[in-house]
Write an enzyme that holds these catalytic residues in place. Structure first.
Site, PDB file in Angstrom:
ATOM      1  CG  HIS A 191      -0.249   0.113   2.537  1.00 32.07           C
ATOM      2  ND1 HIS A 191       0.012   1.321   3.155  1.00 32.07           N
ATOM      3  CD2 HIS A 191       0.239  -0.839   3.373  1.00 32.07           C
ATOM      4  CE1 HIS A 191       0.624   1.104   4.306  1.00 32.07           C
ATOM      5  NE2 HIS A 191       0.766  -0.196   4.462  1.00 32.07           N
ATOM      6  CB  CYS A 207       1.568  -3.671   5.397  1.00 31.64           C
ATOM      7  SG  CYS A 207       0.141  -4.552   6.097  1.00 31.64           S
TER       8      CYS A 207
END
Length: 263
Positions: A191, A207
């Site tokens: 992301h 992440c």
């Protein structure tokens, strides 16, 4: 005029006309010949991919889907983390995504022995994860909803329990790619982030973060289910590293209902 004078006059006239003809022929001949002149230097070939060029252009401010993205100060970036095409170091088939956690690089393998390399930020100590997964869904400008576990640790996020509207300051940034294993959400994401200065560091909650301009680029190249490998390094031993039994710490409450499911 005597016969001898007339003879010499005619002879001189013929010589003059002959010389003139030779001169004209020489001029005509010279007009049809060229000298050996070096050809002009060939212009450099255009970039093989229009998404590459000067870093200032790649990371310039832009409007995307109605949102204003600020420019990235490239003079403050380590050049190795700038998006670039490199010889593929992974040995994987085109379309595969490989994260090298030791170097903070993500590679998207291309045809012709090449890969696109992006600089990324990874999970903090304790939130690390290695293994394999597939990109199963994607979303432009996703709403971010912190999961209960995160709100419990950070009560100040309770105001976003029903979701933080998308925008340049959203923790999920301009795009999110959702990773699944065996049909289940791993809670691991690729992301964007507004924190461009975190690239090259362990700063996220498990992440893989990109500069927003880079996740937009990657998102546009992943149009179907893509294999993803997260490895401690790219050595042969790194490829054999056992898959982690734990998933990443959840960064959001799950895949949004309006996400695009890839096939």
């Amino acid at each position: 005029m005597s016969d001898s004078s007339l003879f010499f006059e005619r002879l001189n006239r013929r010589a003059f006309l002959g010389a003139s003809a030779v001169g004209a022929a020489s001029v005509a001949l010279s007009a049809c010949t060229t000298t050996d002149v070096a050809p002009p230097a060939a212009a450099p070939p255009p970039p093989s991919d229009s998404a590459f060029g000067a870093a200032e252009s790649m990371y310039a401010a832009r409007v995307d889907e109605g949102y204003q993205l600020p420019a990235i100060p490239v003079d403050k970036l380590d050049p190795k983390f700038v998006r670039q095409i490199v010889p593929d170091p992974t040995g994987e088939k085109p379309g595969t995504i490989v994260v090298d956690t030791s170097e903070h690089f993500l590679y998207l393998v291309r045809d012709g022995g090449e890969a696109i390399r992006y600089g990324v930020s990874l999970g903090k100590a304790g939130f690390g994860w290695t293994g394999s997964a597939v990109v199963q869904a994607r979303k432009k400008w996703p709403v971010w909803t912190p999961p209960p576990e995160m709100i419990q640790r950070r009560p100040e996020l309770a105001k976003y329990k029903d979701g933080m509207p998308p925008g340049p300051q959203s923790p999920l940034g301009a795009r999110a790619l959702y990773l699944f294993r065996d049909g289940k959400d791993t809670m691991y994401r690729l992301h964007g982030t507004p924190e461009w200065d975190s690239i090259g560091k362990n700063a996220s909650s498990g992440c893989v973060r990109f500069m927003n301009q880079d996740i937009i680029d990657l998102y546009g190249r992943v149009n179907g289910v893509a294999q993803v490998f997260v490895r401690p390094n790219l050595s042969p031993a790194g490829k054999l590293t056992a898959v982690s039994n734990r998933t990443a710490e959840p960064i959001d409450a799950g895949v949004p209902r309006d996400a695009e499911i890839l096939k």
